[in-house]
Design a protein around this motif. Structure first.
Motif, short mmCIF file in Angstrom:
data_model
loop_
_atom_site.label_atom_id
_atom_site.label_comp_id
_atom_site.label_asym_id
_atom_site.label_seq_id
_atom_site.Cartn_x
_atom_site.Cartn_y
_atom_site.Cartn_z
N CYS A 1 26.73 4.33 -5.88
CA CYS A 1 27.75 3.28 -6.11
C CYS A 1 28.93 3.93 -7.00
CB CYS A 1 27.34 2.16 -6.97
SG CYS A 1 28.60 0.82 -7.58
N PRO A 2 30.00 3.89 -6.54
CA PRO A 2 31.14 4.96 -7.28
C PRO A 2 31.76 4.02 -8.52
CG PRO A 2 32.12 3.86 -5.29
CD PRO A 2 30.44 3.42 -5.40
N VAL A 3 31.23 2.87 -8.77
CA VAL A 3 31.70 1.98 -10.05
C VAL A 3 30.52 2.24 -10.86
CG1 VAL A 3 32.16 -0.23 -10.93
CG2 VAL A 3 33.06 0.62 -8.74
N CYS A 4 29.41 2.02 -10.48
CA CYS A 4 28.21 1.78 -11.48
C CYS A 4 27.83 3.24 -11.86
CB CYS A 4 26.95 1.38 -10.89
SG CYS A 4 26.87 -0.46 -10.60
N VAL A 5 27.84 4.32 -10.93
CA VAL A 5 27.30 5.67 -11.28
C VAL A 5 28.83 6.54 -11.54
CG1 VAL A 5 26.00 7.61 -10.69
CG2 VAL A 5 25.34 5.28 -9.97
N ARG A 6 29.29 6.59 -12.66
CA ARG A 6 30.28 7.38 -13.11
C ARG A 6 30.18 7.99 -14.36
NH1 ARG A 6 36.20 4.75 -12.36
NH2 ARG A 6 36.55 7.24 -12.44
N GLY B 1 31.51 6.61 -17.39
CA GLY B 1 32.90 6.37 -17.05
C GLY B 1 33.01 5.00 -16.55
N SER B 2 31.93 4.31 -16.04
CA SER B 2 32.15 2.95 -15.69
C SER B 2 32.99 2.02 -16.58
CB SER B 2 30.75 2.19 -15.56
OG SER B 2 30.92 1.08 -14.99
N HIS B 3 34.04 1.45 -15.41
CA HIS B 3 34.68 0.51 -16.17
C HIS B 3 34.49 -0.92 -16.38
CE1 HIS B 3 36.03 0.61 -12.15
NE2 HIS B 3 36.41 -0.61 -12.09
N VAL B 4 33.48 -1.32 -15.68
CA VAL B 4 32.81 -2.63 -15.93
C VAL B 4 31.68 -2.63 -16.61
CG1 VAL B 4 33.75 -3.31 -13.49
CG2 VAL B 4 31.34 -2.28 -13.61
N GLY B 5 30.89 -3.68 -16.89
CA GLY B 5 29.72 -3.79 -17.74
C GLY B 5 28.50 -3.32 -17.38
N ARG B 6 28.69 -2.15 -16.90
CA ARG B 6 27.41 -1.46 -16.08
C ARG B 6 26.82 -0.38 -17.03
NH1 ARG B 6 24.05 -3.23 -14.22
NH2 ARG B 6 23.59 -1.82 -12.71
N PRO B 7 25.70 -0.38 -17.72
CA PRO B 7 25.18 0.65 -18.41
C PRO B 7 24.76 1.80 -17.64
CG PRO B 7 23.47 -0.86 -18.49
CD PRO B 7 24.73 -1.58 -17.86
N PHE C 1 18.54 9.77 -26.85
CA PHE C 1 19.10 8.41 -26.45
C PHE C 1 18.93 8.32 -24.94
CE2 PHE C 1 22.00 11.92 -25.45
CZ PHE C 1 22.48 11.57 -23.98
N GLU C 2 19.04 7.39 -24.28
CA GLU C 2 18.72 7.13 -22.90
C GLU C 2 19.99 6.35 -22.33
OE1 GLU C 2 15.10 6.43 -19.86
OE2 GLU C 2 15.79 4.70 -20.89
N ARG C 3 20.03 5.10 -22.83
CA ARG C 3 21.00 4.07 -22.37
C ARG C 3 22.44 4.52 -23.18
NH1 ARG C 3 21.09 -2.03 -21.44
NH2 ARG C 3 23.36 -2.65 -21.93
N LEU C 4 23.63 4.32 -22.07
CA LEU C 4 24.86 4.66 -22.24
C LEU C 4 25.56 3.59 -21.74
CD1 LEU C 4 25.89 8.59 -21.65
CD2 LEU C 4 25.46 7.47 -23.81
N ASP C 5 26.11 2.66 -22.80
CA ASP C 5 27.07 1.61 -22.46
C ASP C 5 28.30 1.93 -21.71
OD1 ASP C 5 25.05 -0.50 -23.00
OD2 ASP C 5 25.69 -0.26 -24.97
N PRO C 6 28.95 1.01 -21.12
CA PRO C 6 30.26 1.38 -20.53
C PRO C 6 31.15 2.08 -21.46
CG PRO C 6 29.67 -0.74 -19.78
CD PRO C 6 28.50 -0.20 -20.77
N GLU C 7 31.77 3.20 -20.96
CA GLU C 7 32.79 3.96 -21.70
C GLU C 7 32.39 4.62 -23.05
OE1 GLU C 7 36.62 2.08 -21.74
OE2 GLU C 7 36.43 1.40 -19.71
N ALA C 8 31.03 4.37 -23.17
CA ALA C 8 30.32 5.03 -24.43
C ALA C 8 29.93 6.56 -24.24
CB ALA C 8 29.11 4.32 -25.00
#
Length: 377
Positions: A50-55, A83-89, A111-118
């Motif tokens: 997915c080019p939106v979720c996996v950036r 780099g996801s621009h929607v709310g997908r970690p 760490f493991e989780r990266l929130d959108p644009e984090a």
């Protein structure tokens, strides 16, 4: 049998917004949506990602660069950004580095989780650089996107090529001259020595992050077990399902999963999505061919098929459970299916109804999955 080449276009995303559309109204391509389509509104790309979720975005902090000479070490401050621009970690599940011809070394992550644009910083330090000239560090990063109980895992690779100066401070500056085996699609040329020399002469240097070129490491994904099977075979989202032993009215046409969530439902209810309908109907037949009363022990929606990280999976939706190769599984349990596995929807009467799973493959790509039903109540 020929492989289906999935090639979505820009118009496919527009058509995918129509909830019951299975094919693009403009180009005719099948609409293979991301498992998190309700959140990202994206179809998969031609690699199944997915080019939106996996950036993920990898970069180096150029501001931390310093001279690197023979016998010294180099610190590489790596920045990993979602780099996801929607709310997908995005989940970073592993990071490895390798210097020149050495072995891969795993870098511990806190760490493991990266929130959108984090973004997160990881310090990579080389060993002693024992000779002047061109050095190379390879980087592998394992990432995953998750939605409900499902996960898609991927591996990206990158290479950083940099010069090491001679111990002699008056010696010639090392120029970067690369041969074909030193550079590739995922290689970034990095010259900390030149940055430091420019800085010492009062020349303004770029203090912004230097993007790293990355490429998909599909072979590493399968070799490491993150995607596909131990034998190297991979089940793509666009695998075709064929039906044998089902009554004609109890199964769909042969083809790929076009459900918006990527699920293929099987149960007692009739085919059709109205009022919890199924893609295929499960019926137990008596020896005389009539419908056995055991059919009542099959739930309206009993289980579902889906693909995950290049594997065929089953999720139990029934409170009664089922068996796979004789092993019992309860509601909400998920099972990775292999070629030759046998599903028994009736846990207490496993021989009454069976579905055998058979993979048909071209090279390492599973192109067709045959679901062969037998019933003997």
């Amino acid at each position: 049998m020929s492989s289906f080449q999935y090639a979505p276009k820009a118009c496919c995303s527009r058509s995918a917004e129509i909830s019951d559309a299975g094919f693009c109204g403009e180009c005719g391509e099948p609409l293979i949506r991301c498992m998190a389509f309700q959140e990202c509104h994206s179809v998969l790309d031609s690699t199944g990602k997915c080019p939106v979720c996996v950036r993920p975005e990898l970069s180096l902090d150029a501001g931390a660069a310093s001279t690197v000479r023979e016998g010294g070490k180099l610190a590489l401050p790596l920045i990993i950004r979602n780099g996801s621009h929607v709310g997908r970690p995005l989940f970073v599940t592993g990071l490895w580095t390798k210097e020149d011809d050495s072995h891969w070394t795993e870098i511990p992550l806190d760490f493991e989780r990266l929130d959108p644009e984090a973004a997160a910083n990881v310090g990579i330090r080389t060993g002693v650089l024992d000779h002047a000239g061109i050095h190379r560090i390879d980087v592998r990063i394992a990432i995953a996107t998750r939605y409900q109980w499902r996960e898609e895992a991927f591996v990206l690779t990158s290479s950083i090529v940099f010069p090491v100066e001679s111990k002699d401070p008056d010696g010639p500056v090392t120029n970067i001259t690369l041969t074909a085996d030193q550079i590739g699609a995922g290689t970034t040329i990095y010259n900390p020595t030149r940055i430091e020399q420019d800085r010492s002469r009062g020349i303004e240097t770029n203090t912004r992050a230097i993007p790293l070129k990355t490429q998909r490491a599909d072979k590493v994904e399968t070799d490491s077990g993150l995607r596909g099977y131990d034998d190297g075979k991979v089940v793509p989202r666009w695998v075709s399902f064929a039906w044998k032993g089902f009554a004609e009215e109890d199964h769909p046409e042969e083809g790929i999963i076009l459900d918006a969530a990527g699920l293929l439902y099987l149960g007692r209810n009739a085919v059709g999505r109205a009022e919890d309908g199924n893609d295929a109907r499960l019926v137990v037949n008596a020896r005389d061919g009539s419908v056995s009363k055991l059919t009542g022990s099959i739930s309206r929606q009993h289980f579902s098929f889906y693909t995950e990280s290049g594997r065929l999976c089953l999720r139990v939706d029934s409170q009664f459970g089922l068996r796979v190769n004789g092993d019992a599984y309860g509601r909400t349990k998920t099972v990775t299916l292999h070629d030759g596995d046998v599903i028994s929807p009736l846990r207490t009467h496993p021989d009454a109804l069976k579905i055998k799973v058979t993979f048909e493959a071209e090279r390492d790509n599973v192109t067709r999955i045959v679901l062969n039903r037998t019933s003997n109540a």
